[in-house]
Design an enzyme around this catalytic site. Structure first.
Site, short mmCIF file in Angstrom:
data_model
loop_
_atom_site.label_atom_id
_atom_site.label_comp_id
_atom_site.label_asym_id
_atom_site.label_seq_id
_atom_site.Cartn_x
_atom_site.Cartn_y
_atom_site.Cartn_z
N CYS A 28 -9.64 -14.41 -4.58
CA CYS A 28 -10.28 -13.91 -5.80
C CYS A 28 -10.87 -15.00 -6.70
CB CYS A 28 -9.29 -13.08 -6.59
SG CYS A 28 -8.91 -11.53 -5.76
P1 NAD Z 1 -9.26 -7.22 2.17
O1 NAD Z 1 -10.24 -8.03 2.92
O2 NAD Z 1 -7.81 -7.54 2.27
O3 NAD Z 1 -9.42 -5.67 2.57
C1 NAD Z 1 -10.63 -5.02 2.73
C2 NAD Z 1 -10.44 -3.93 3.79
O4 NAD Z 1 -11.62 -3.13 3.80
C3 NAD Z 1 -10.27 -4.46 5.21
O5 NAD Z 1 -9.09 -3.92 5.77
C4 NAD Z 1 -11.52 -3.97 5.95
O6 NAD Z 1 -11.27 -3.65 7.31
C5 NAD Z 1 -11.87 -2.74 5.14
N1 NAD Z 1 -13.27 -2.29 5.23
C6 NAD Z 1 -14.40 -3.03 5.13
N2 NAD Z 1 -15.48 -2.22 5.24
C7 NAD Z 1 -15.03 -0.96 5.40
C8 NAD Z 1 -15.66 0.30 5.56
N3 NAD Z 1 -16.98 0.43 5.59
N4 NAD Z 1 -14.88 1.39 5.69
C9 NAD Z 1 -13.53 1.29 5.68
N5 NAD Z 1 -12.89 0.12 5.54
C10 NAD Z 1 -13.62 -1.00 5.38
O7 NAD Z 1 -9.73 -7.27 0.66
P2 NAD Z 1 -8.82 -7.28 -0.66
O8 NAD Z 1 -8.21 -8.61 -0.86
O9 NAD Z 1 -7.97 -6.06 -0.63
O10 NAD Z 1 -9.93 -7.12 -1.78
C11 NAD Z 1 -10.65 -5.93 -1.95
C12 NAD Z 1 -11.41 -5.99 -3.26
O11 NAD Z 1 -10.49 -6.04 -4.35
C13 NAD Z 1 -12.29 -7.22 -3.41
O12 NAD Z 1 -13.42 -6.87 -4.15
C14 NAD Z 1 -11.43 -8.17 -4.22
O13 NAD Z 1 -12.20 -9.10 -4.95
C15 NAD Z 1 -10.72 -7.20 -5.15
N6 NAD Z 1 -9.41 -7.67 -5.63
C16 NAD Z 1 -8.57 -8.33 -4.81
C17 NAD Z 1 -7.33 -8.74 -5.27
C18 NAD Z 1 -6.39 -9.50 -4.39
O14 NAD Z 1 -5.43 -10.06 -4.91
N7 NAD Z 1 -6.58 -9.52 -3.08
C19 NAD Z 1 -6.95 -8.47 -6.60
C20 NAD Z 1 -7.84 -7.76 -7.41
C21 NAD Z 1 -9.07 -7.37 -6.92
#
Ligand code: NAD
Length: 451
Positions: free
Chosen positions: A278
């Site tokens: 992030c």
């Molecule tokens: P991640 O990469 O862990 O997970 C994303 C998931 O989405 C993956 O499992 C992927 O296979 C799936 N995906 C992608 N395209 C898809 C589609 N078309 N249909 C269905 N599934 C699909 O990402 P994350 O760390 O969970 O982050 C997600 C969002 O949240 C980002 O924008 C991030 O900036 C934000 N965020 C993350 C955190 C954190 O601590 N990780 C905290 C706050 C906000």
């Protein structure tokens, strides 16, 4: 409520199990069949404290199921929450994953007669929801916003503490297109007591998330800047300087004679800099977006610039202390970007390992949880030794670097267990160890801002 969550990664899966634990029925959608299969078998696909227990309970109670079938999910829910990744690529945020889900959702909403709310939970730059996402859904569904609901609900959970953060939020920010979207969506959180719900515009919600992450990143780079000044002055320790700063009553108030040390002070800390999926990408994406809009954010540019130098500073210092680094045995303790997580995305440790190998050091690495993820990230780099359990063997190195403050490493080192670790130098990349204890131990103890 019946909720679908698209994207079952760190945010999607944690949100899903927590919402299910509060009585909602949740359908997780992911494009990776392997992830879906494991979740349906109650197997957590990421490491987070408590996640596994909550997932088992939700699946057993039939309040959570996973699928690759978005159509099934949309048909069987009132709200779809988008939680896909938003990486930083080619000098800006990559909205490709958001675009794909928005198109798919739009097409499905064309066929659905009932009112449905789309919520963007992924971190997206301001104006993404009220222009990009809205326009795509309108185009694909043939409906106008208002006929479907639109909400932006940023996520503030911290990896390593994600489940507890989600269950006990400090704030719930809901950017809403209209009253109808807001009224329906806020029911998702009505079961969470205590946290204030703030209603704002879609773009305000987006900027609150970026502004929050930028503040945290900036505090870390500020601390590292003070560390660099401390080193330039000489014979002082940045930890003492920052502790003195932190006692300002506006940072550490005294209530009934008791000193309160708010969580924000954890970011007033010098060390190897911030990493993870992030902070690095969000600061860069905000800078890129802001510059595109005609404003150059000097403070945020400097925040990134300082952060990107930290790991190199560690290597330079070790090289200086050892009078050369080629052929030297270096142990890296901790690979995850933070403790209690298996996430190695943008981890300073991975950057450190690569740089050490580049300078021809003999590198050994260890981590209680993230070793497998690290092996995948470093698979193209030869010559790294992976230690499965560092407690089992005597560790003989020229230098050891503490990069992730896992409790077990901090304890091992603070207890002065130096029969197990024999190293000429101990670099505390997190400034997590007891300095006096280290200095007494006979080992050469060094760290950011300590001179
Ligand atoms: P991640 O990469 O862990 O997970 C994303 C998931 O989405 C993956 O499992 C992927 O296979 C799936 N995906 C992608 N395209 C898809 C589609 N078309 N249909 C269905 N599934 C699909 O990402 P994350 O760390 O969970 O982050 C997600 C969002 O949240 C980002 O924008 C991030 O900036 C934000 N965020 C993350 C955190 C954190 O601590 N990780 C905290 C706050 C906000």
């Amino acid at each position: 409520m019946k909720i679908s969550i698209v994207g079952t990664g760190y945010v999607g899966l944690v949100s899903a199990v927590c919402l299910a634990s509060k009585g909602h029925t949740v359908i997780c959608v992911d494009s990776m069949a392997g992830i879906v299969d494991r979740i349906n078998h109650s197997e957590a696909t990421i490491y987070e404290p408590y996640l596994s227990e909550y997932l088992k309970e939700a699946v057993a109670g039939k309040r959570l199921l996973a699928t690759t079938d978005l159509e099934y999910a949309v048909k069987n829910s009132e709200i779809s929450i988008i939680a896909v990744c938003t990486p930083y690529k080619n000098d800006s945020i990559d909205l490709g994953f958001i675009e794909k889900v928005s198109r798919d959702l739009g097409r499905l909403l064309r066929k659905k007669e009932e009112y449905h709310v789309v919520c963007v939970k992924s971190t997206v730059i301001p104006t993404t929801t009220d222009t990009f996402v809205k326009n795509i859904i309108e185009e694909e569904s043939g409906k106008k916003a208002g006929e479907f609901g639109l909400v932006m609900n940023p996520e503030f959970l911290r990896e390593g503490e994600a489940v507890m953060d989600f269950l006990h939020p400090d704030r719930i920010v809901i950017g809403a297109y209209d009253d109808k979207s807001f009224e329906l969506f806020k029911k998702v959180y009505e079961v969470f007591s205590g946290a204030p719900i703030i209603r704002v515009s879609l773009r305000t919600a987006e900027l609150i998330k970026y502004a929050s992450n930028s503040l945290l990143a900036m505090l870390i780079s500020y601390s590292n800047e003070i560390a660099a000044i401390s080193e330039a002055v000489g014979s002082l320790d940045v930890e003492e300087v920052l502790y003195g700063v932190s006692l300002d009553k506006r940072l550490s108030p005294q209530i009934d004679g008791k000193l309160i040390r708010p969580g924000i002070l954890k970011y007033l800390k010098a060390g190897r800099g911030y990493g993870g999926s992030c902070l690095p990408k969000d600061v860069k994406a905000l800078v890129a977006f802001s510059e595109q809009k005609g404003y150059v954010p000097k403070l945020l540019n400097a925040t990134t610039e300082i952060n990107e130098k930290q790991v190199e500073k560690i290597v330079d210092r070790i090289e200086k202390e050892l009078s050369g680094i080629e052929g030297r045995r270096i142990l890296v303790l901790g690979l995850a970007f933070k403790q209690n997580s298996d996430d190695i995305r943008e981890s300073p440790s991975i950057k450190l390992v690569k740089l050490l190998v580049e300078r021809k050091a003999l590198v050994s690495v260890t981590d209680p949880i993230a070793l497998e993820n690290a092996k995948k990230a470093l698979e193209n780099i030869a010559g790294i030794t992976y230690l499965e359990d560092c407690k089992k063997e005597t560790l003989r190195f020229d230098a050891a670097v503490l990069m992730t403050p896992w409790q077990e490493y901090v304890k091992l080192l603070n207890e002065g267990n130096f029969e197990q670790l024999e190293a000429a130098i101990l670099y505390d990349g997190c400034r997590a160890l007891r300095k006096n204890k280290m200095l007494e131990s006979g080992i050469k103890y060094i760290g950011m801002g300590l001179s």
